[in-house]
Design an enzyme around this catalytic site. Structure first.
Site, mmCIF file in Angstrom:
data_model
loop_
_atom_site.group_PDB
_atom_site.id
_atom_site.type_symbol
_atom_site.label_atom_id
_atom_site.label_comp_id
_atom_site.label_asym_id
_atom_site.label_seq_id
_atom_site.Cartn_x
_atom_site.Cartn_y
_atom_site.Cartn_z
ATOM 1 N N CYS A 263 38.479 42.267 51.434
ATOM 2 C CA CYS A 263 37.422 42.492 52.427
ATOM 3 C C CYS A 263 36.099 42.053 51.805
ATOM 4 O O CYS A 263 36.014 40.961 51.243
ATOM 5 C CB CYS A 263 37.407 43.943 52.879
ATOM 6 N N ARG A 268 37.523 48.341 52.646
ATOM 7 C CA ARG A 268 38.343 48.198 53.855
ATOM 8 C C ARG A 268 39.733 47.663 53.531
ATOM 9 O O ARG A 268 40.719 48.040 54.174
ATOM 10 C CB ARG A 268 37.619 47.294 54.861
#
Length: 312
Positions: A263, A268
């Site tokens: 990410c 994430r």
């Protein structure tokens, strides 16, 4: 005959209702060994040795948190030796952080945040990487705690420090470095799937987040936004296993294929790593810790917003 048909229809209705409730928002039908816990489960298990860790900024923690929870924000587990942020702290640094929180190897750690668990998943991944034995996420995070009517604590916890040491070295198969990823991309090997878990705007290079040296994406990566795995605009709990299977089927990967997730700075992507490994049972998943932030500071090739391959 009519009576038999009546009860048969009633049975279909009951089965239909069970299916409906099983697919309702936030119900995941998870196996018991998965590192995910519901708030309701806390009433049925021995939590005497459970320690909650609140993975939010200090100012949010001080507005109200789960009673007894200690606070930890992401910058506490970053390695300060890099010119860019987001890199995971080394083992010694992590041990000092956990010692300051009063953690021992006998604790079960239960992690939460209020954004759908990306921050909590990052800490979960870091702890698993360094070999911590018992750590879980609280499905739905703080919102689930409040939704069941549980009270919040305002006073900050002041834990008594311990002398914490990880029980073993780093686990294998959880991390890939920029050098390893570059070598894999350069080899033209096609036996892996590289997944960009950022927003579509970041993936396309139309959004340039702070910390990165430029906008763009890693060559060969496909896009699957991390937030698709949760009810992002609802209770932020994980979607049902059936929904998750359908979403991640877009990767066209088997449960044994090598999947690499990244990410902006490994937060994430840790969430997607959790979904793939813990909820869906993928066996060969690697998290690129440095993610786009680190890659953007190198002279490695990238795809810009014009969808062109740039070789520095």
């Amino acid at each position: 005959m009519l009576i038999g048909m009546y009860w048969k229809n009633k049975l279909y209705i009951v089965i239909g209702l069970l299916v409906f409730w099983g697919c309702k928002e936030g119900h995941i039908n998870k196996p018991s060994e998965v590192a995910l816990m519901e708030v309701a489960e806390l009433e049925r298990v021995d939590t005497g040795n459970t320690l909650f860790i609140d993975l939010r900024k200090k100012e949010d923690y001080e507005k109200g948190h789960i009673p007894g929870a200690v606070n930890l924000w992401r910058d506490a587990i970053e390695n300060p030796s890099y010119s860019y942020g987001g890199m995971l702290a080394d083992k010694n640094h992590m041990e000092k952080v956990l010692s300051s929180l009063g953690i021992t190897n006998e604790h079960q750690l239960l992690l939460y945040d209020d954004q759908g668990l990306p921050e909590a998943a990052r800490m979960w991944w870091a702890l698993k990487y360094y070999g911590f034995p018992d750590v879980k996420l609280l499905d739905g995070g703080l919102q689930s705690w409040k939704d069941l009517g549980h009270s919040l604590q305002i006073e900050a916890e002041q834990p008594e420090p311990t002398q914490f040491n990880f029980p073993s070295g780093p686990a294998t198969g959880k991390l890939i470095t920029k050098e390893e990823l570059f070598e894999l991309i350069s080899s033209k090997e096609h036996s892996y799937v590289l997944v960009d878990t950022r927003s579509k705007e970041e993936y396309l290079g139309n959004k340039w987040k702070t910390g990165a040296a430029k906008a763009g994406r890693i060559p060969g990566s496909v896009h699957l936004d991390w937030s698709e795995a949760i009810h992002f605009d609802g209770n932020k709990k994980f979607k049902s296993l059936a929904d998750l299977e359908r979403i991640f089927a877009r990767l066209n990967a088997s449960k044994e294929d090598k999947i690499i997730v990244y990410c902006h700075s490994g937060v994430r992507s840790s969430h997607t790593y959790f979904v793939l490994t813990e909820l869906l049972g993928y066996k060969n998943v690697l998290n690129y810790d440095g993610s786009w932030t680190e890659w953007s500071h190198t002279d490695y090739p990238f795809i810009n917003k014009l969808n062109m391959l740039v070789k520095n």
